[in-house]
Design a protein around this motif. Sequence first.
Motif, PDB file in Angstrom:
ATOM      1  N   MET A   1       0.830  -1.239   0.022  1.00  0.00           N
ATOM      2  CA  MET A   1      -0.050   0.056   0.034  1.00  0.00           C
ATOM      3  C   MET A   1       0.944   1.226  -0.053  1.00  0.00           C
ATOM      4  SD  MET A   1      -3.034  -0.752   2.651  1.00  0.00           S
ATOM      5  CE  MET A   1      -4.528  -1.726   1.944  1.00  0.00           C
ATOM      6  N   ALA A   2       2.076   1.146   0.839  1.00  0.00           N
ATOM      7  CA  ALA A   2       2.803   2.365   0.662  1.00  0.00           C
ATOM      8  C   ALA A   2       3.436   2.434  -0.553  1.00  0.00           C
ATOM      9  CB  ALA A   2       3.880   2.134   1.863  1.00  0.00           C
ATOM     10  N   LEU A   3       3.936   1.388  -1.287  1.00  0.00           N
ATOM     11  CA  LEU A   3       4.287   1.455  -2.704  1.00  0.00           C
ATOM     12  C   LEU A   3       3.449   2.138  -3.509  1.00  0.00           C
ATOM     13  CD1 LEU A   3       6.796   1.011  -4.642  1.00  0.00           C
ATOM     14  CD2 LEU A   3       5.501  -1.434  -4.666  1.00  0.00           C
ATOM     15  N   GLU A   4       2.106   1.808  -3.336  1.00  0.00           N
ATOM     16  CA  GLU A   4       1.038   2.240  -4.473  1.00  0.00           C
ATOM     17  C   GLU A   4       0.640   3.723  -4.048  1.00  0.00           C
ATOM     18  OE1 GLU A   4      -3.238   1.172  -5.340  1.00  0.00           O
ATOM     19  OE2 GLU A   4      -1.950  -0.473  -5.525  1.00  0.00           O
ATOM     20  N   ARG A   5       0.727   4.142  -2.947  1.00  0.00           N
ATOM     21  CA  ARG A   5       0.449   5.494  -2.638  1.00  0.00           C
ATOM     22  C   ARG A   5       1.550   6.481  -2.952  1.00  0.00           C
ATOM     23  NH1 ARG A   5      -3.218   8.505   0.578  1.00  0.00           N
ATOM     24  NH2 ARG A   5      -4.235   6.689   1.156  1.00  0.00           N
ATOM     25  N   ARG A   6       1.181   7.285  -4.318  1.00  0.00           N
ATOM     26  CA  ARG A   6       2.471   8.033  -4.863  1.00  0.00           C
ATOM     27  C   ARG A   6       2.150   9.352  -4.369  1.00  0.00           C
ATOM     28  NH1 ARG A   6       1.480   3.826  -8.217  1.00  0.00           N
ATOM     29  NH2 ARG A   6       3.408   2.716  -8.759  1.00  0.00           N
ATOM     30  N   GLU A   7       2.446   9.615  -2.981  1.00  0.00           N
ATOM     31  CA  GLU A   7       2.342  10.970  -2.455  1.00  0.00           C
ATOM     32  C   GLU A   7       3.076  11.091  -1.059  1.00  0.00           C
ATOM     33  OE1 GLU A   7      -1.323  12.530  -1.290  1.00  0.00           O
ATOM     34  OE2 GLU A   7      -1.867  10.794   0.132  1.00  0.00           O
ATOM     35  N   SER A   8       3.032  12.159  -0.470  1.00  0.00           N
ATOM     36  CA  SER A   8       3.481  12.231   0.920  1.00  0.00           C
ATOM     37  C   SER A   8       2.126  12.591   1.789  1.00  0.00           C
ATOM     38  CB  SER A   8       4.640  13.191   1.223  1.00  0.00           C
ATOM     39  OG  SER A   8       6.008  12.739   0.708  1.00  0.00           O
ATOM     40  N   ARG A   9       2.027  11.997   2.977  1.00  0.00           N
ATOM     41  CA  ARG A   9       0.910  12.476   3.791  1.00  0.00           C
ATOM     42  C   ARG A   9       0.921  11.892   5.126  1.00  0.00           C
ATOM     43  NH1 ARG A   9      -4.504  13.877   2.419  1.00  0.00           N
ATOM     44  NH2 ARG A   9      -4.015  13.093   0.220  1.00  0.00           N
ATOM     45  N   GLY A  10       0.808  13.035   5.953  1.00  0.00           N
ATOM     46  CA  GLY A  10       1.130  12.497   7.430  1.00  0.00           C
ATOM     47  C   GLY A  10       2.538  11.917   7.740  1.00  0.00           C
ATOM     48  N   LEU A  11       2.544  10.740   8.289  1.00  0.00           N
ATOM     49  CA  LEU A  11       3.790   9.900   8.488  1.00  0.00           C
ATOM     50  C   LEU A  11       4.406   9.302   7.230  1.00  0.00           C
ATOM     51  CD1 LEU A  11       3.366   8.697  12.257  1.00  0.00           C
ATOM     52  CD2 LEU A  11       4.710  10.986  11.353  1.00  0.00           C
ATOM     53  N   HIS A  12       3.634   9.155   6.342  1.00  0.00           N
ATOM     54  CA  HIS A  12       3.947   8.456   5.131  1.00  0.00           C
ATOM     55  C   HIS A  12       4.783   9.604   4.129  1.00  0.00           C
ATOM     56  CE1 HIS A  12       3.931   5.759   1.628  1.00  0.00           C
ATOM     57  NE2 HIS A  12       3.354   6.799   0.900  1.00  0.00           N
ATOM     58  N   LEU A  13       6.079   9.425   4.169  1.00  0.00           N
ATOM     59  CA  LEU A  13       7.006  10.487   3.572  1.00  0.00           C
ATOM     60  C   LEU A  13       7.549   9.758   2.501  1.00  0.00           C
ATOM     61  CD1 LEU A  13       8.131  12.626   6.670  1.00  0.00           C
ATOM     62  CD2 LEU A  13       6.183  13.205   5.374  1.00  0.00           C
ATOM     63  N   ARG A  14       7.613  10.182   1.449  1.00  0.00           N
ATOM     64  CA  ARG A  14       8.504   9.650   0.241  1.00  0.00           C
ATOM     65  C   ARG A  14       9.136  10.899  -0.455  1.00  0.00           C
ATOM     66  NH1 ARG A  14       5.065   5.250  -3.416  1.00  0.00           N
ATOM     67  NH2 ARG A  14       7.288   5.793  -4.481  1.00  0.00           N
ATOM     68  N   ASP A  15      10.414  10.595  -0.695  1.00  0.00           N
ATOM     69  CA  ASP A  15      11.255  11.564  -1.263  1.00  0.00           C
ATOM     70  C   ASP A  15      11.050  11.549  -2.700  1.00  0.00           C
ATOM     71  OD1 ASP A  15      12.571   9.314  -2.298  1.00  0.00           O
ATOM     72  OD2 ASP A  15      14.474   9.929  -1.041  1.00  0.00           O
ATOM     73  N   ASP A  16      10.326  10.482  -3.321  1.00  0.00           N
ATOM     74  CA  ASP A  16      10.137  10.686  -4.928  1.00  0.00           C
ATOM     75  C   ASP A  16       8.725  11.410  -5.223  1.00  0.00           C
ATOM     76  OD1 ASP A  16       9.092   8.292  -3.506  1.00  0.00           O
ATOM     77  OD2 ASP A  16       9.719   7.223  -5.307  1.00  0.00           O
ATOM     78  N   TYR A  17       8.004  11.440  -4.278  1.00  0.00           N
ATOM     79  CA  TYR A  17       6.764  12.102  -4.191  1.00  0.00           C
ATOM     80  C   TYR A  17       6.474  12.883  -3.109  1.00  0.00           C
ATOM     81  CZ  TYR A  17       5.608   8.550  -7.929  1.00  0.00           C
ATOM     82  OH  TYR A  17       5.637   7.988  -9.158  1.00  0.00           O
ATOM     83  N   SER A  18       7.153  14.038  -3.070  1.00  0.00           N
ATOM     84  CA  SER A  18       7.197  14.916  -1.858  1.00  0.00           C
ATOM     85  C   SER A  18       5.705  15.857  -1.329  1.00  0.00           C
ATOM     86  CB  SER A  18       8.445  15.604  -1.831  1.00  0.00           C
ATOM     87  OG  SER A  18       8.372  16.676  -2.948  1.00  0.00           O
ATOM     88  N   TYR A  19       4.807  15.665  -2.548  1.00  0.00           N
ATOM     89  CA  TYR A  19       3.760  16.486  -2.144  1.00  0.00           C
ATOM     90  C   TYR A  19       2.348  15.818  -1.622  1.00  0.00           C
ATOM     91  CZ  TYR A  19       3.074  14.621  -6.849  1.00  0.00           C
ATOM     92  OH  TYR A  19       3.214  13.530  -7.880  1.00  0.00           O
TER      93      TYR A  19
END
Length: 125
Positions: free
Chosen positions: A56-74
């Motif tokens: 699920m984290a891999l599929e979610r292509r954004e950053s939200r709350g504590l789910h932070l991705r450096d490749d999708y920082s918005y």
Amino acid sequence: VRNETTLRAGVEAFETLGAEMDGISLRGKSLRYNRELMQALAARNLLACSRVAAKMALERRESRGLHLRDDYSYIDNENWQVRQLAELVNGEDKLSKMIKEKGYNGILCLIYYFLKSGCNASVSF
């Protein structure tokens, strides 16, 4: 901070562990009061939940709350203001999105979704 490379590596590691776990054997064969069996089932369940969370984290292509991705920082409200659902279908994880319906939150949102989708399951509290 997460990114696609590390998340994919995590999913692959969980799948490898799952394959290894399929081959475990238990010393105790009894189904009654078998602590070893209970621990194996708990470990299998924890592994399945962890694998699904990573997918699920891999599929979610954004950053939200504590789910932070450096490749999708918005934050992407247009595509990801949803609830993610997972189910096991024929031994495979099936992920889907459920759009939040206005006025429905939490358990009411899930009940609404299942009724709207034609699910015949009854819900009792």
